[in-house]
Write a protein that holds these residues in place. Structure first.
Motif, PDB file in Angstrom:
ATOM      1  N   THR A  11     -13.892  55.960  52.192  1.00 36.02           N
ATOM      2  CA  THR A  11     -13.808  55.817  53.642  1.00 36.02           C
ATOM      3  C   THR A  11     -15.183  55.437  54.185  1.00 36.02           C
ATOM      4  OG1 THR A  11     -14.324  58.123  54.237  1.00 36.02           O
ATOM      5  CG2 THR A  11     -12.025  57.608  53.694  1.00 36.02           C
ATOM      6  N   ALA A  35     -11.824  51.631  52.763  1.00 34.84           N
ATOM      7  CA  ALA A  35     -11.054  52.176  53.887  1.00 34.84           C
ATOM      8  C   ALA A  35     -11.976  52.273  55.098  1.00 34.84           C
ATOM      9  CB  ALA A  35     -10.487  53.551  53.533  1.00 34.84           C
ATOM     10  N   LEU A  37     -12.609  50.620  59.522  1.00 34.83           N
ATOM     11  CA  LEU A  37     -12.073  49.941  60.713  1.00 34.83           C
ATOM     12  C   LEU A  37     -12.880  48.702  61.066  1.00 34.83           C
ATOM     13  CD1 LEU A  37     -11.351  53.068  62.965  1.00 34.83           C
ATOM     14  CD2 LEU A  37      -9.653  51.617  61.842  1.00 34.83           C
ATOM     15  N   ASP A  39     -13.307  45.390  60.434  1.00 34.99           N
ATOM     16  CA  ASP A  39     -12.552  44.342  59.746  1.00 34.99           C
ATOM     17  C   ASP A  39     -13.446  43.269  59.129  1.00 34.99           C
ATOM     18  OD1 ASP A  39     -10.216  45.619  60.512  1.00 34.99           O
ATOM     19  OD2 ASP A  39      -9.960  44.408  62.310  1.00 34.99           O
ATOM     20  N   ARG A  57      -7.384  48.616  56.351  1.00 34.73           N
ATOM     21  CA  ARG A  57      -7.798  49.153  57.648  1.00 34.73           C
ATOM     22  C   ARG A  57      -7.297  50.588  57.780  1.00 34.73           C
ATOM     23  NH1 ARG A  57      -9.728  47.490  62.490  1.00 34.73           N
ATOM     24  NH2 ARG A  57      -8.979  48.582  64.342  1.00 34.73           N
ATOM     25  N   THR A  58      -8.228  51.515  58.015  1.00 33.75           N
ATOM     26  CA  THR A  58      -7.888  52.936  57.922  1.00 33.75           C
ATOM     27  C   THR A  58      -8.553  53.743  59.029  1.00 33.75           C
ATOM     28  OG1 THR A  58      -7.801  52.701  55.505  1.00 33.75           O
ATOM     29  CG2 THR A  58      -7.848  54.939  56.396  1.00 33.75           C
ATOM     30  N   ASP A  59      -7.741  54.469  59.749  1.00 41.85           N
ATOM     31  CA  ASP A  59      -8.215  55.466  60.714  1.00 41.85           C
ATOM     32  C   ASP A  59      -8.072  56.822  60.039  1.00 41.85           C
ATOM     33  OD1 ASP A  59      -8.593  57.327  62.716  1.00 41.85           O
ATOM     34  OD2 ASP A  59      -7.147  56.459  64.107  1.00 41.85           O
ATOM     35  N   ASP A  62      -5.692  59.549  61.299  1.00 39.15           N
ATOM     36  CA  ASP A  62      -4.264  59.253  61.395  1.00 39.15           C
ATOM     37  C   ASP A  62      -3.603  59.404  60.022  1.00 39.15           C
ATOM     38  OD1 ASP A  62      -2.003  57.902  63.090  1.00 39.15           O
ATOM     39  OD2 ASP A  62      -2.063  56.787  61.194  1.00 39.15           O
ATOM     40  N   SER A  65      -2.064  56.179  58.491  1.00 32.10           N
ATOM     41  CA  SER A  65      -3.092  55.209  58.138  1.00 32.10           C
ATOM     42  C   SER A  65      -3.737  55.545  56.801  1.00 32.10           C
ATOM     43  CB  SER A  65      -4.145  55.156  59.247  1.00 32.10           C
ATOM     44  OG  SER A  65      -5.113  54.173  58.984  1.00 32.10           O
ATOM     45  N   ARG A  68      -1.374  54.933  53.896  1.00 29.65           N
ATOM     46  CA  ARG A  68      -1.283  53.526  53.489  1.00 29.65           C
ATOM     47  C   ARG A  68      -2.438  53.148  52.568  1.00 29.65           C
ATOM     48  NH1 ARG A  68       0.615  52.918  58.877  1.00 29.65           N
ATOM     49  NH2 ARG A  68      -1.494  52.474  59.636  1.00 29.65           N
ATOM     50  N   ALA A  69      -3.623  53.664  52.855  1.00 30.34           N
ATOM     51  CA  ALA A  69      -4.771  53.367  52.000  1.00 30.34           C
ATOM     52  C   ALA A  69      -4.583  53.967  50.614  1.00 30.34           C
ATOM     53  CB  ALA A  69      -6.054  53.892  52.637  1.00 30.34           C
TER      54      ALA A  69
END
Length: 256
Positions: A11, A35, A37, A39, A57-59, A62, A65, A68-69
């Motif tokens: 991250t 991971a 934000l 871009d 793209r990872t918050d 969340d 989010s 998904r990573a």
């Protein structure tokens, strides 16, 4: 555990400490999930490193989010390690200001949400995925490295939100190592001192020199590559577990 056989999720992997980790583990042969934000920076870095690097793209605050990573890591191989190295914003508020007013609650909660809750969110989701992988001959499956700060121990005036969040990371470390011990997942945190990241460099050389005055040896700011070297050692050394390691040149923060 060989990094060449691993996928590492990082991250904050597009810049600063996280980027240094991404580059270091990639050079060691690991596939990596960046991971973040940011871009543009993340996509450029992934393209530079090649097909075994992917930006997602990872918050970190969340759940979906981060999930998904973690899921994307499976496209590159077996997720063995996660490194929580994201930064973001900071707020500077005394508990009670010089005007006699209490500090805003919002700044405290947002800071804790990012640095503490976000770290826990990655820890639990990545930890579950790593726990589902096959163990090595020693029963080990991988590790999660989190980032605290020496502010966890010597928070400065106005730093209460950040210090509380980073102290929370320290507090989670041993408990998480104990929780995840039965499934062969280690948890270690690093507590950096003042590091020469791109954000820090933006203050200029004069200010950087002032920051370095109270660092005993070496009398300079830490380098992101030194952070990344320690992270790599933690990932590869299976007997490091449940500890927070200071990386600070013997620096101790003064009150301000």
């Amino acid at each position: 555990m060989e990094l060449a056989d691993s996928v590492v999720l990082v991250t904050g992997g597009a810049g600063g400490l996280g980027e240094a980790v991404v580059r270091t583990v990639s050079e060691a042969g690991a596939a990596v999930i960046i991971a973040d934000l940011a871009d543009e920076r993340a996509e450029k870095l992934a393209a530079e490193l090649g097909p075994r690097a992917r930006y997602v793209r990872t918050d970190v605050t969340d759940e979906a989010s981060v999930a998904r990573a973690v899921e994307a890591a499976g496209d590159l191989g077996v997720l063995r390690h996660a490194v929580v190295a994201h930064g973001g914003f900071g707020v500077a508020h005394r508990v009670v200001g010089k005007d006699g007013k209490p500090a805003p609650l919002d700044g405290f909660t947002r800071t804790v949400d990012l640095y503490l809750t976000g770290s826990y969110n990655v820890l639990r989701l990545a930890g579950a995925a790593i726990a589902g992988s096959a163990p090595d001959e020693d029963g080990q499956r991988g590790a999660v490295v989190m980032t605290s700060s020496i502010a966890a121990y010597e928070g400065q005036i106005g730093q209460i939100a950040y210090a509380a969040a980073k102290a929370g990371v320290v507090g989670m470390t041993l408990v998480a190592a104990r929780d995840l011990g039965p499934v062969g997942v280690r948890v270690v945190s690093v507590a950096p001192g003042t590091m020469r990241t791109p954000i820090m460099e933006s203050v200029g050389e004069k200010a950087l020199a002032a920051f370095a005055v109270n660092i005993p040896n070496p009398r300079r700011l830490g380098r992101p590559q030194e952070f990344a070297a320690l992270v790599r050692h933690i990932l590869e050394n299976p007997y490091l577990n449940g500890e927070t390691i200071r990386l600070d040149g013997a620096q101790r923060f003064a009150p301000k």
